[in-house]
Motif scaffolding. Structure first.
Motif, PDB file in Angstrom:
ATOM      1  N   ASN A  23      27.671  23.803  87.623  1.00 31.95           N
ATOM      2  CA  ASN A  23      26.468  24.615  87.447  1.00 31.95           C
ATOM      3  C   ASN A  23      25.243  23.742  87.730  1.00 31.95           C
ATOM      4  O   ASN A  23      25.050  22.710  87.073  1.00 31.95           O
ATOM      5  CB  ASN A  23      26.424  25.139  86.009  1.00 31.95           C
ATOM      6  N   PRO A  24      24.388  24.105  88.691  1.00 26.33           N
ATOM      7  CA  PRO A  24      23.255  23.237  89.046  1.00 26.33           C
ATOM      8  C   PRO A  24      22.082  23.303  88.077  1.00 26.33           C
ATOM      9  O   PRO A  24      21.137  22.518  88.216  1.00 26.33           O
ATOM     10  CB  PRO A  24      22.841  23.771  90.425  1.00 26.33           C
ATOM     11  N   LEU A  25      22.106  24.225  87.109  1.00 27.77           N
ATOM     12  CA  LEU A  25      21.001  24.345  86.165  1.00 27.77           C
ATOM     13  C   LEU A  25      21.211  23.368  84.999  1.00 27.77           C
ATOM     14  O   LEU A  25      22.283  23.364  84.379  1.00 27.77           O
ATOM     15  CB  LEU A  25      20.897  25.769  85.627  1.00 27.77           C
ATOM     16  N   PRO A  26      20.211  22.548  84.681  1.00 26.33           N
ATOM     17  CA  PRO A  26      20.403  21.597  83.575  1.00 26.33           C
ATOM     18  C   PRO A  26      20.644  22.329  82.261  1.00 26.33           C
ATOM     19  O   PRO A  26      19.961  23.313  81.952  1.00 26.33           O
ATOM     20  CB  PRO A  26      19.082  20.819  83.540  1.00 26.33           C
ATOM     21  N   PRO A  27      21.629  21.898  81.477  1.00 28.98           N
ATOM     22  CA  PRO A  27      21.945  22.581  80.209  1.00 28.98           C
ATOM     23  C   PRO A  27      20.937  22.226  79.126  1.00 28.98           C
ATOM     24  O   PRO A  27      21.091  21.243  78.398  1.00 28.98           O
ATOM     25  CB  PRO A  27      23.350  22.053  79.876  1.00 28.98           C
ATOM     26  N   LEU A  28      19.908  23.047  79.003  1.00 27.79           N
ATOM     27  CA  LEU A  28      18.808  22.777  78.073  1.00 27.79           C
ATOM     28  C   LEU A  28      19.031  23.370  76.690  1.00 27.79           C
ATOM     29  O   LEU A  28      18.406  22.932  75.717  1.00 27.79           O
ATOM     30  CB  LEU A  28      17.499  23.336  78.647  1.00 27.79           C
ATOM     31  N   ARG A  59      24.013  16.884  70.220  1.00 27.39           N
ATOM     32  CA  ARG A  59      23.099  18.024  70.217  1.00 27.39           C
ATOM     33  C   ARG A  59      22.948  18.665  71.583  1.00 27.39           C
ATOM     34  O   ARG A  59      22.529  19.821  71.676  1.00 27.39           O
ATOM     35  CB  ARG A  59      21.718  17.567  69.730  1.00 27.39           C
ATOM     36  N   SER A  60      23.260  17.919  72.640  1.00 25.95           N
ATOM     37  CA  SER A  60      22.990  18.398  73.993  1.00 25.95           C
ATOM     38  C   SER A  60      24.063  17.897  74.939  1.00 25.95           C
ATOM     39  O   SER A  60      24.636  16.814  74.739  1.00 25.95           O
ATOM     40  CB  SER A  60      21.613  17.900  74.462  1.00 25.95           C
ATOM     41  N   LEU A  61      24.315  18.666  75.971  1.00 23.24           N
ATOM     42  CA  LEU A  61      25.275  18.269  76.989  1.00 23.24           C
ATOM     43  C   LEU A  61      24.663  17.313  78.012  1.00 23.24           C
ATOM     44  O   LEU A  61      25.386  16.608  78.719  1.00 23.24           O
ATOM     45  CB  LEU A  61      25.803  19.527  77.703  1.00 23.24           C
ATOM     46  N   LEU A  62      23.351  17.275  78.115  1.00 26.14           N
ATOM     47  CA  LEU A  62      22.687  16.402  79.081  1.00 26.14           C
ATOM     48  C   LEU A  62      23.081  14.939  78.854  1.00 26.14           C
ATOM     49  O   LEU A  62      23.262  14.524  77.709  1.00 26.14           O
ATOM     50  CB  LEU A  62      21.170  16.541  78.948  1.00 26.14           C
ATOM     51  N   PRO A  63      23.245  14.160  79.946  1.00 29.21           N
ATOM     52  CA  PRO A  63      22.918  14.474  81.342  1.00 29.21           C
ATOM     53  C   PRO A  63      24.042  15.141  82.129  1.00 29.21           C
ATOM     54  O   PRO A  63      23.917  15.326  83.335  1.00 29.21           O
ATOM     55  CB  PRO A  63      22.654  13.080  81.923  1.00 29.21           C
ATOM     56  N   VAL A  64      25.139  15.472  81.449  1.00 22.86           N
ATOM     57  CA  VAL A  64      26.278  16.082  82.143  1.00 22.86           C
ATOM     58  C   VAL A  64      25.952  17.530  82.490  1.00 22.86           C
ATOM     59  O   VAL A  64      25.247  18.217  81.745  1.00 22.86           O
ATOM     60  CB  VAL A  64      27.534  16.004  81.252  1.00 22.86           C
ATOM     61  N   ARG A  65      26.457  17.987  83.603  1.00 26.40           N
ATOM     62  CA  ARG A  65      26.290  19.387  83.986  1.00 26.40           C
ATOM     63  C   ARG A  65      27.463  20.221  83.484  1.00 26.40           C
ATOM     64  O   ARG A  65      28.572  19.712  83.287  1.00 26.40           O
ATOM     65  CB  ARG A  65      26.225  19.508  85.510  1.00 26.40           C
ATOM     66  N   ALA A  66      27.196  21.504  83.280  1.00 28.54           N
ATOM     67  CA  ALA A  66      28.271  22.431  82.921  1.00 28.54           C
ATOM     68  C   ALA A  66      29.160  22.658  84.133  1.00 28.54           C
ATOM     69  O   ALA A  66      28.701  22.664  85.283  1.00 28.54           O
ATOM     70  CB  ALA A  66      27.694  23.748  82.433  1.00 28.54           C
ATOM     71  N   ARG A  67      30.429  22.832  83.880  1.00 25.70           N
ATOM     72  CA  ARG A  67      31.394  23.077  84.950  1.00 25.70           C
ATOM     73  C   ARG A  67      31.993  24.463  84.733  1.00 25.70           C
ATOM     74  O   ARG A  67      32.906  24.658  83.934  1.00 25.70           O
ATOM     75  CB  ARG A  67      32.465  21.994  84.935  1.00 25.70           C
ATOM     76  N   ASP A  68      31.439  25.464  85.421  1.00 22.01           N
ATOM     77  CA  ASP A  68      31.861  26.848  85.197  1.00 22.01           C
ATOM     78  C   ASP A  68      32.119  27.595  86.506  1.00 22.01           C
ATOM     79  O   ASP A  68      32.135  28.821  86.528  1.00 22.01           O
ATOM     80  CB  ASP A  68      30.810  27.597  84.369  1.00 22.01           C
ATOM     81  N   VAL A 483      12.996  17.430  82.043  1.00 17.56           N
ATOM     82  CA  VAL A 483      14.358  17.525  81.500  1.00 17.56           C
ATOM     83  C   VAL A 483      14.613  16.368  80.534  1.00 17.56           C
ATOM     84  O   VAL A 483      15.178  16.553  79.441  1.00 17.56           O
ATOM     85  CB  VAL A 483      15.395  17.552  82.631  1.00 17.56           C
ATOM     86  N   ALA A 484      14.201  15.157  80.915  1.00 12.75           N
ATOM     87  CA  ALA A 484      14.405  13.993  80.043  1.00 12.75           C
ATOM     88  C   ALA A 484      13.586  14.113  78.756  1.00 12.75           C
ATOM     89  O   ALA A 484      14.061  13.761  77.666  1.00 12.75           O
ATOM     90  CB  ALA A 484      14.038  12.718  80.798  1.00 12.75           C
ATOM     91  N   GLN A 485      12.380  14.606  78.862  1.00 11.70           N
ATOM     92  CA  GLN A 485      11.551  14.788  77.663  1.00 11.70           C
ATOM     93  C   GLN A 485      12.137  15.872  76.753  1.00 11.70           C
ATOM     94  O   GLN A 485      12.123  15.739  75.523  1.00 11.70           O
ATOM     95  CB  GLN A 485      10.116  15.144  78.079  1.00 11.70           C
ATOM     96  N   TRP A 486      12.644  16.912  77.348  1.00 15.72           N
ATOM     97  CA  TRP A 486      13.276  17.976  76.563  1.00 15.72           C
ATOM     98  C   TRP A 486      14.458  17.417  75.787  1.00 15.72           C
ATOM     99  O   TRP A 486      14.632  17.689  74.598  1.00 15.72           O
ATOM    100  CB  TRP A 486      13.717  19.093  77.500  1.00 15.72           C
ATOM    101  N   HIS A 487      15.276  16.627  76.458  1.00 12.06           N
ATOM    102  CA  HIS A 487      16.439  16.033  75.808  1.00 12.06           C
ATOM    103  C   HIS A 487      16.021  15.136  74.653  1.00 12.06           C
ATOM    104  O   HIS A 487      16.709  15.064  73.617  1.00 12.06           O
ATOM    105  CB  HIS A 487      17.247  15.224  76.829  1.00 12.06           C
ATOM    106  N   ALA A 488      14.884  14.448  74.797  1.00 13.01           N
ATOM    107  CA  ALA A 488      14.398  13.557  73.742  1.00 13.01           C
ATOM    108  C   ALA A 488      13.774  14.312  72.581  1.00 13.01           C
ATOM    109  O   ALA A 488      13.403  13.701  71.575  1.00 13.01           O
ATOM    110  CB  ALA A 488      13.386  12.571  74.321  1.00 13.01           C
TER     111      ALA A 488
END
Length: 653
Positions: A23-28, A59-68, A483-488
């Motif tokens: 999945n190309p969308l970052p898992p936010l 808490r988050s899957l980032l930086p890994v992408r979902a595989r669906d 994306v990195a700030q969101w993850h933090a």
């Protein structure tokens, strides 16, 4: 001695579903993990267990992408395999699928010691989606099945302690940024496979660590472990100590005596040898034992209820027999994470092999006899000695490379200059996904893509975030910085970065989608719906072809947009998105569920019921999800059909 043991390449041909693209969308969104302990139970647990349950859960899957991107259409497919063999055992390993042991064949008796899945069928059980059942898997990262379940590992030959050959598997686990290795070794004439495991923390700060070795065995067995109590965890999310083997009127050492899916984490007394075994009706089966560092032991059962039976069919072929799992881990339960000190490491040795012992009778007697039989064929001191011998080879540089994993480890080594003896991550393994980050590292600028395409994966660790913050404010840099700030956890700053990117970006939809997720999670349904609709319009205008990357982006964004528009009470706009999806996307099982929800929102209950009555197969149905139950309650009549019954909770919970 070493001449008998060999490692050779092989091919395993199975009916297999295609994995498809990530999945190309970052898992936010926050991680939706079913293994969560209710706060009310923590007070009744041992203090160290409660502390480790609270210790940095993911808490988050980032930086890994979902595989669906996988489906359920299977066709014969050749899978590359490596076979480690001596005169007693043949071990088949799939390096491209997480390094899983697919088969452990005892040659003198011709017995397969594992549950060997006759198909390759991904399902939504890993932390990032795609996972498959069977064999022995190496779970590292966080509570749940590893994100590497369907990913390639590096593999090479290494000299074994006895002078023969050893198979080394290694990778960089990205959720916790930890390199690990798994060394498989068959001593000459041994009935046991030795597995040496090491996880290192090269960072200057401690990291949370999770490891469980997960072995699937046929469920028509009795599972033995040296404990008279266990911590029971089910899909009602309660963790409590129960007696072993009798609990609630049933003998839980027999997997088929449990109606509901459940975990039993054995409370093995301190000082007791660590082992677990699964024996068939004739007393034959598999035993797993280890050095004491791998202290946890667990039994997982699917249960005999309709949901558990349906999942068993879903993961394999109906009529081929079910399985249960016997596992070994670094803590008493899988709900815990342990501390790995800065610049530290942890290692242990496991052994897998046949065990013959009487399984029927009183629990203390059969456990005592099984332990005595294990001591006779593999003394505890022999395992400790094998561990000491393996440690002398753990740093040995690999020889012939047999398979190649990802380039993420090479990127981290390039950034830091770390020396990791035994697990090289050479620069030549860097791939297309790592190239823009390599350029950021070298030049201080994140490059803009040379052609229009969906964005590549984001990196979110503090050092990469720092580099993005000082890089020129290009649209791509602002996107990945957000994306990195969101993850933090800095959501306000992430939104500002994405909004800045919008002012410059020729491609709007990736940034709009990120802002839409932020709005949705903040409760702004209308604004989220607006941004999703605008993002999907922009994607449709920008899409250049019907290639895999664009199709994956259309499917992922279209699905989220439909859900957001329906949540905002706008079925007409959701219908407009649906109509613009390609026919191949609309035919997927998950999108048939979305169609049923859309039809219900339009007041077309009979049409929605017809969708559910069709041969519906949502390939990425999530473990523990209740999507189908809720749709059936709104559209169907009578009880939920067996083919749609994936319910895992006990009735009334």
């Amino acid at each position: 001695m070493g001449g008998v043991t060999s490692i050779r390449r092989a091919v395993v041909t199975l009916p297999a579903a295609e994995l498809g693209p990530d999945n190309p969308l970052p898992p936010l969104s926050p991680l939706d993990e079913v293994h969560h302990v209710e706060d009310r139970d923590l007070h009744d647990l041992p203090r160290d267990m409660a502390r480790q349950i609270r210790y940095e859960p993911l808490r988050s899957l980032l930086p890994v992408r979902a595989r669906d991107g996988y489906g359920r259409r299977r066709a014969p497919r050749d899978l590359d395999a490596l076979v480690l063999e001596n005169d007693r055992l043949a071990v088949t390993v799939l390096p491209s699928l997480g390094g899983r042991i697919a088969s452990l064949l005892h040659k003198p008796t011709g017995r397969e010691l594992l549950y060997r899945n006759p198909v390759f069928q991904p399902a939504n059980f890993a932390l990032n989606g795609a996972w498959y059942s069977g064999g022995v898997e190496w779970n590292i990262g966080a509570t749940g099945h590893t994100t590497l379940s369907c990913s390639p590992l590096h593999a090479a030959r290494v000299p074994a302690p006895d002078g023969g050959e050893m198979l080394r598997l290694w990778e960089w686990e990205r959720l916790r940024d930890l390199p690990f290795q798994v060394d498989l070794w068959l001593p000459d004439g041994s009935d046991f496979l030795y597995v040496g495991v090491r996880v290192r923390n090269p960072h200057e700060r401690p990291r949370p660590l999770y490891w469980w070795s997960n072995t699937a065995v046929p469920e028509e067995c009795r599972v033995l472990a040296p404990a008279d109590a266990a911590y029971h965890f089910g899909y009602e999310r309660r963790l409590r100590r129960v007696p072993v083997p009798l609990h609630d009127g049933a003998d839980r050492s027999h997997p088929l005596d449990s109606r509901h899916a459940a975990d039993y984490f054995y409370d093995v007394p301190a000082g007791r040898r660590r082992w677990i075994a699964a024996l068939d009706a004739d007393g034959h089966g598999l035993v797993q034992t280890s050095t004491d560092a791998l202290c946890g032991r667990k039994l997982f059962v699917w249960g005999t209820g309709p949901g558990g039976r349906r999942w068993q069919e879903w993961l394999t072929e109906p009529g081929t027999g079910g399985y249960c799992e016997i596992q070994a881990g670094l803590a008493r339960t899988q709900l815990e994470h342990v501390r790995l000190d800065a610049e530290g490491e942890v290692s242990w040795l496991e052994a897998y092999g046949p065990l013959d012992a009487p399984r029927d009778g009183a629990w203390p007697d059969v456990v005592r006899e099984a332990e005595a039989r294990l001591a006779a064929v593999l003394p505890r001191a022999s395992v400790d000695a094998a561990y000491a011998a393996w440690r002398t080879r753990a740093d040995t540089d690999p020889g012939e490379v047999l398979a190649t994993g990802s380039g993420w480890g090479a990127l981290e080594v390039l950034r830091t200059g770390w020396k990791l003896p035994g697990t090289p991550f050479p620069e030549e393994t860097l791939g297309e996904e790592q190239q823009p980050w390599r350029e950021l590292l070298r030049t201080g600028s994140y490059p803009e893509p040379r052609r229009v395409r969906p964005p590549g994966p984001s990196l979110v660790a503090p050092h990469w975030r720092d580099m993005l913050e000082t890089a020129p404010a290009t649209p791509s840099a602002e996107y990945h910085l957000g994306v990195a700030q969101w993850h933090a956890g800095d959501h306000a700053q992430a939104v500002r970065s994405w909004e800045r990117g919008l002012e410059l970006a020729p491609s709007l939809w990736p940034l709009l989608r990120c802002l839409a997720v932020a709005d949705r999670l903040d409760g702004h349904r209308e604004r989220a719906a607006d941004r999703y609709a605008e993002a999907f319009d922009d994607l449709c205008r920008e899409r250049r072809d019907d290639g895999e990357a664009w199709t994956a982006a259309s499917a992922a964004l279209g699905r989220e947009a439909i859900e957001a528009l329906l949540a905002a009470g706008r079925p007409a706009a959701a219908r407009a998105v649906w109509e613009r999806l390609g026919p191949d996307i609309r035919a997927r099982g998950r999108f048939r569920l979305a169609e049923a929800a859309l039809l219900l929102a339009e007041g077309r209950r009979e049409a929605a019921r017809a969708v559910l009555d069709d041969d519906l197969e949502p390939a990425d149905l999530r473990e523990g999800a209740d999507d189908i139950d809720r749709l059936w309650a709104r559209a169907g009549d009578g009880p939920l059909p067996a083919r749609l019954d994936f319910r895992m909770r006990p009735e009334g919970t």
